[in-house]
Enzyme design. Structure first.
Site, PDB file in Angstrom:
ATOM      1  N   SER A 125     -29.605 -23.240 -27.028  1.00 24.48           N
ATOM      2  CA  SER A 125     -30.516 -24.097 -27.789  1.00 24.48           C
ATOM      3  C   SER A 125     -31.167 -23.366 -28.960  1.00 24.48           C
ATOM      4  O   SER A 125     -31.653 -23.983 -29.886  1.00 24.48           O
ATOM      5  CB  SER A 125     -31.595 -24.662 -26.866  1.00 24.48           C
ATOM      6  OG  SER A 125     -32.446 -23.645 -26.425  1.00 24.48           O
ATOM      7  N   LYS A 163     -38.316 -22.875 -27.126  1.00 23.40           N
ATOM      8  CA  LYS A 163     -38.144 -23.702 -28.323  1.00 23.40           C
ATOM      9  C   LYS A 163     -39.143 -23.283 -29.400  1.00 23.40           C
ATOM     10  O   LYS A 163     -40.137 -22.625 -29.133  1.00 23.40           O
ATOM     11  CB  LYS A 163     -38.387 -25.186 -27.991  1.00 23.40           C
ATOM     12  CG  LYS A 163     -37.366 -25.809 -27.048  1.00 23.40           C
ATOM     13  CD  LYS A 163     -36.052 -26.094 -27.741  1.00 23.40           C
ATOM     14  CE  LYS A 163     -35.107 -26.811 -26.794  1.00 23.40           C
ATOM     15  NZ  LYS A 163     -34.829 -26.009 -25.559  1.00 23.40           N
TER      16      LYS A 163
END
Lengths: 205, 205
Positions: A125, A163
């Site tokens: 990610s 993130k």
DNA sequence: AGTATATGCTAACTGACAGACAACGGCAAA
DNA sequence: TTTGCCGTTGTCTGTCAGTTAGCATATACT
């Protein structure tokens, strides 16, 4: 911040004292650096004194003295064995030569701090930020984060992800992956708990 | 702080006592130093006495005595906590909690080895391998490399670059950037010198 | 181009140091 | 007592190391 020549001077002084038990004179330093001028060497000495790295007894021969630079004891040995020389920059650079007087880096000093921990990253990610599957990230515990920081976010007290964060005007939080094939997600503030922000990353090949 | 001559004088006195069992007289010291004047030698003796390195019975012949100079061992162990806890894997993982029995990692133990060094990377040629502009790479000196290893290649003894390597059948070498906008280049073996292969990479945020 | 910084050199000044020498006093052998 | 060795003290002079300033070049940044 020291220049290369200043660092080389300091390193030589350290080595000289280490080997001989007494500090070098300007001429000896210059000889090692390939400098014939005592005046030039003296300028480095002054610079190092300004940086509080050495102390100088003005006017005296061999009047240079090292300044105890914190972390007593451990340093003399550890700083030699636990450091890696930083040779330079690799670009369209020049040949890497065996140079003596280099900046060194101690990875522990560099990264290890109280409240930090390491996580192994799983998944892709954050691939566009250079964080790959299998990489290790060094995190620092914290409860809040500024926009654009990479954080560990715990969602619904259940799922933790790495993130990039954005604090929205309305109080909600957007977590942005660094992967074009994935979408940012927006959460209400209550659902998200920050557990840490990234301070480093490393990888072994 | 001693002058050179003072140090030489002290060393000679030590050696003399060590060899003969009794201290030297001024003339003997001067003789060893190439000095004909006892007055000059005496000045050194006084200086050493001021520094508390010797004791002198005033007026007496051979009245010099060494001072026991015990260096108290600075055994500061300082076994710092040079490790970072490895908390786990971050994926769709669970909350990061304070776990007791954690694996830890010592970055120095992990990366620091003889023959290794660090380079700061400049440019984007390896961006798809997660090596970004400004990253630090840990290299290990070597002269050869296997296919697909990332190496520092010195081309024409002039330009050094970080690339992935491929040893071709015909003996030539292809250096492959990890950037779609850049092309692999093929060189004859003579033009390429391997200077190291990558063993690690790290980055600070 | 203009400025700033880093680097190197030479030249001159200053003070610390090294060496010689002279003179004095204590001490022991002649 | 005298003589000579030895430590002690002080002075004089030349040398050397540290210091300072001025000049020059290369490089980076505006």
């Amino acid at each position: 911040m020291l220049t290369d020549r200043q660092r080389q001077t300091l390193n030589f002084i350290r080595d000289f004292i280490d080997e001989n038990g007494y500090p070098p004179k300007l001429k000896e330093i210059g000889n090692h650096l390939g400098i014939t001028s005592r005046g030039t060497v003296h300028r480095y000495i002054r610079a190092l004194e300004d940086e509080n790295l050495i102390r100088v007894s003005t006017g005296r021969s061999r009047g240079i003295e090292l300044v105890d630079n914190e972390t007593p004891g451990d340093e003399s040995i550890a700083d030699h064995e636990n450091t890696l020389p930083v040779v330079g920059t690799i670009a369209a650079g020049l040949p890497i030569e065996a140079i003596e007087d280099q900046e060194t880096i101690n990875l522990n000093d560099f990264f290890v701090r109280p409240g930090r921990f390491v996580l192994r990253v799983q998944g892709d990610s954050m691939i566009e930020d250079g964080i790959f599957d299998g990489d290790m990230v060094i995190m620092e515990s914290c409860q809040t984060a500024r926009d654009n920081e990479i954080v560990i976010a715990l969602i619904d007290q259940d799922e933790a992800t790495l993130k990039r964060i954005k604090n929205n005007q309305d109080g909600s939080i957007t977590l942005i992956p660094a992967n074009a094939s994935m979408q940012p997600f927006r959460y209400s503030a209550e659902r998200v708990t920050i557990q840490g922000r990234i301070v480093g990353q490393f990888r072994a090949y």
